[in-house]
Design a protein around this motif. Sequence first.
Motif, PDB file in Angstrom:
ATOM      1  N   LYS A 172      -2.082   6.293  -2.212  1.00 53.63           N
ATOM      2  CA  LYS A 172      -2.128   5.954  -3.643  1.00 53.63           C
ATOM      3  C   LYS A 172      -1.281   4.712  -3.928  1.00 53.63           C
ATOM      4  O   LYS A 172      -1.734   3.793  -4.615  1.00 53.63           O
ATOM      5  CB  LYS A 172      -1.626   7.139  -4.471  1.00 53.63           C
ATOM      6  N   GLU A 173      -0.068   4.685  -3.401  1.00 51.35           N
ATOM      7  CA  GLU A 173       0.814   3.529  -3.595  1.00 51.35           C
ATOM      8  C   GLU A 173       0.183   2.265  -3.029  1.00 51.35           C
ATOM      9  O   GLU A 173       0.211   1.206  -3.666  1.00 51.35           O
ATOM     10  CB  GLU A 173       2.174   3.773  -2.941  1.00 51.35           C
ATOM     11  N   ASN A 191      -2.795   1.163  -5.243  1.00 56.64           N
ATOM     12  CA  ASN A 191      -2.332   0.594  -6.515  1.00 56.64           C
ATOM     13  C   ASN A 191      -1.756  -0.810  -6.354  1.00 56.64           C
ATOM     14  O   ASN A 191      -1.694  -1.559  -7.330  1.00 56.64           O
ATOM     15  CB  ASN A 191      -1.318   1.521  -7.178  1.00 56.64           C
ATOM     16  N   ASN A 242      -9.156   0.243  -7.791  1.00 55.20           N
ATOM     17  CA  ASN A 242      -8.849   1.105  -8.927  1.00 55.20           C
ATOM     18  C   ASN A 242      -8.982   2.554  -8.451  1.00 55.20           C
ATOM     19  O   ASN A 242     -10.088   2.995  -8.121  1.00 55.20           O
ATOM     20  CB  ASN A 242      -9.824   0.813 -10.073  1.00 55.20           C
TER      21      ASN A 242
END
Length: 184
Positions: free
Chosen positions: A51-52, A55, A61
């Motif tokens: 996720k990091e 992002n 997205n």
Amino acid sequence: MKDFSHGRRIILVDINLQIIETYRRREFHMAKKSIRILIADDNRDFCELLKEFINEQEDFNLTGIAYNGLEALQMIQENNPDVVVLDIIMPHLDGIGVLEKFVSGNPGNRPKIIMLTAFGQESVTQRAVELGADYYILKPFDFNVLATRIRQLAEGVNVSQYISPVKPKNLDVAVTNIIHEMGV
């Protein structure tokens, strides 16, 4: 316009041109559609790391994170991602089950599927590809390689799904290879 003379060289710098170029680059990136990604993996620590990383990518997205196969199916339908990063081993419904249900229930537009696993078992890989997986990657892997594959798949580039290892000639070699893939 500013004039900076250095010996025989004359360097002209137009500050307005630099501002216009920066603005054009921003417009280009904003006009580019971001790639919508769904993560489906039961390992919460791994999901947080991915996720990091996602992002941090300007053109990605993250639409959601599913921690089991049933959540993955629901989120695929609700969020309509471009690419799904799908682990094979998950609770309630594994990655192969997700592919089976998705293929049988959604004949229309489907996301690109990148399968993840810590085990490189040939029969599972073959089944995933038969069910429509677009790419298969073994854990651990470099996130930059994953990002490249996501971009390629989203752009419609046909990437090699999986390079099969050379088939062993006897059972002892096969068992040894599987044990090594498991990290033992």
